[in-house]
Enzyme design. Structure first.
Site, short mmCIF file in Angstrom:
data_model
loop_
_atom_site.label_atom_id
_atom_site.label_comp_id
_atom_site.label_asym_id
_atom_site.label_seq_id
_atom_site.Cartn_x
_atom_site.Cartn_y
_atom_site.Cartn_z
N ASP A 105 0.85 -1.41 -0.06
CA ASP A 105 -0.17 -0.09 -0.06
C ASP A 105 0.91 1.19 -0.08
OD1 ASP A 105 -2.97 0.99 0.46
OD2 ASP A 105 -1.64 2.10 1.85
N TYR A 238 -1.38 11.31 1.98
CA TYR A 238 -2.23 11.68 0.94
C TYR A 238 -2.26 13.29 0.48
CZ TYR A 238 -4.10 7.04 1.61
OH TYR A 238 -4.54 5.72 1.67
N HIS A 303 -7.24 -6.53 -0.41
CA HIS A 303 -6.08 -5.68 -0.39
C HIS A 303 -5.04 -5.97 0.62
CE1 HIS A 303 -4.20 -1.79 -0.81
NE2 HIS A 303 -4.35 -1.28 0.47
#
Length: 331
Positions: A105, A238, A303
């Site tokens: 990730d 982010y 995931h």
């Protein structure tokens, strides 16, 4: 977990928590977690790899767990975080000039940056979930995401400081974490404008059965750490994406040269995002990563493939690194 050592290390102006296990002279494997995760995501691989003779080292990245959490998103750029890791390797690698890298990730994104900036440090990279995507010099990341997926794409929604934190708090952080770790909704992840994380929990939601790979004790561990730190540090990765785009202009067109094995689950939200399968399997990924040696898609895995299929993932990691070591020893 029993047998795993924990300590704090001073790196790049912050204090970083690391979990480690394995022989002090074993080949170092650096394990990088993603969002909203911790060193703990690698608990199975730490035990599995250390039993095979590796020295497994898993940090809480800055902003997470027991590591320091700088306040400004500008302190979460790729240069800051790679700087942390280079300093960490100086501390844990000893005489080893190169280490093995495994990442998932956001850890995978940081792993790609590490391979791009300091390829001489990495023997081989096992990347989980997020493939390398080269810098587009014409479009900033957030602008690009909005154009393709709309303003409610989760990365776009995460940009405003404080807002997502408030939405998670209203929804109940524990339930937020449970839903992310156990969700199987194919990508892209679009958040509704109202009630994005479910602010009105159903009665007895805690009694909803968890999958066999993610226990109540696992959820308790994650919740306890995020109760302490909050989510701002994690979300700042982010919020630094456009900054990363600016900082990496000198690497426009650069390719990843280290040996790479890519792994994903077949129902991973990234893998099922439109265009990703075509990129991975259609030749462009291999063009951007010329030393891409294997692509593995694990069936019935989402995931968090390293947690869902721990023995299979550990075996794939060991197989790849063993091949690389044998190849190096043959010269």
């Amino acid at each position: 977990m029993e047998g795993i050592d924990h300590r704090m290390v001073s790196v790049n102006g912050i204090t970083m928590h690391i979990a480690e296990k394995g022989p002090i002279d074993g080949p170092v494997v650096l394990l990088l977690h993603g969002f909203p995760d911790l060193w703990y995501t690698w608990r199975h691989q730490i035990n599995g790899l250390s039993s095979l003779g590796y020295r497994a080292v898993a940090p809480d990245l800055r902003g997470y767990g027991d590591s320091d959490s700088p306040k400004s998103f500008s302190e979460y750029s790729c240069l800051n975080v790679v700087g942390d890791l280079v300093a960490l390797l100086e501390s844990v690698a000893g005489d080893q000039e190169k280490v093995f890298l495994v990442a998932h990730d956001w850890g995978a994104i940081i792993g790609w940056f590490l391979c791009l900036f300091r390829p001489e440090k990495i023997k081989g990279f096992v990347c989980l979930s997020v493939p390398y995507k080269p810098r587009n010099p014409n479009v900033k990341p957030i602008q690009g995401f909005k154009a393709v997926f709309g303003e409610n794409y989760y990365i776009c929604r995460f940009q405003e400081p404080g807002k997502t934190e408030e939405e998670i708090a209203r929804a109940d952080p524990r339930r937020f974490l449970r839903n992310i770790f156990t969700g199987r909704t194919p990508g892209p992840s679009i958040l509704p404008k109202n009630d994005p994380f479910g602010e009105n929990p159903k009665p007895n939601y805690e009694n909803i059965e968890l999958p066999n790979w993610f226990s109540k004790e696992d959820l308790d561990f994650y919740a306890s750490k995020f109760d302490k730190t909050g989510f701002t540090g994690a979300l700042n990765y982010y919020r630094a994406m456009d900054l990363n785009w600016e900082l990496t202009a000198p690497w426009t067109g650069a390719k990843i040269q280290v040996p790479v094995k890519f792994m994903t689950g077949d129902v991973d939200m990234v893998y099922t995002t439109p265009g990703i399968k075509e990129y991975i399997h259609g030749g462009r990924f291999a063009a951007d990563v010329p030393n891409l040696q294997e692509i593995v898609v694990i069936e019935d895995a989402g995931h968090f493939v390293n947690q869902e299929k721990p023995q299979e993932v550990t075996a794939h990691i060991n197989d790849f690194f063993t091949k690389l070591q044998n190849s190096n020893n043959s010269f």
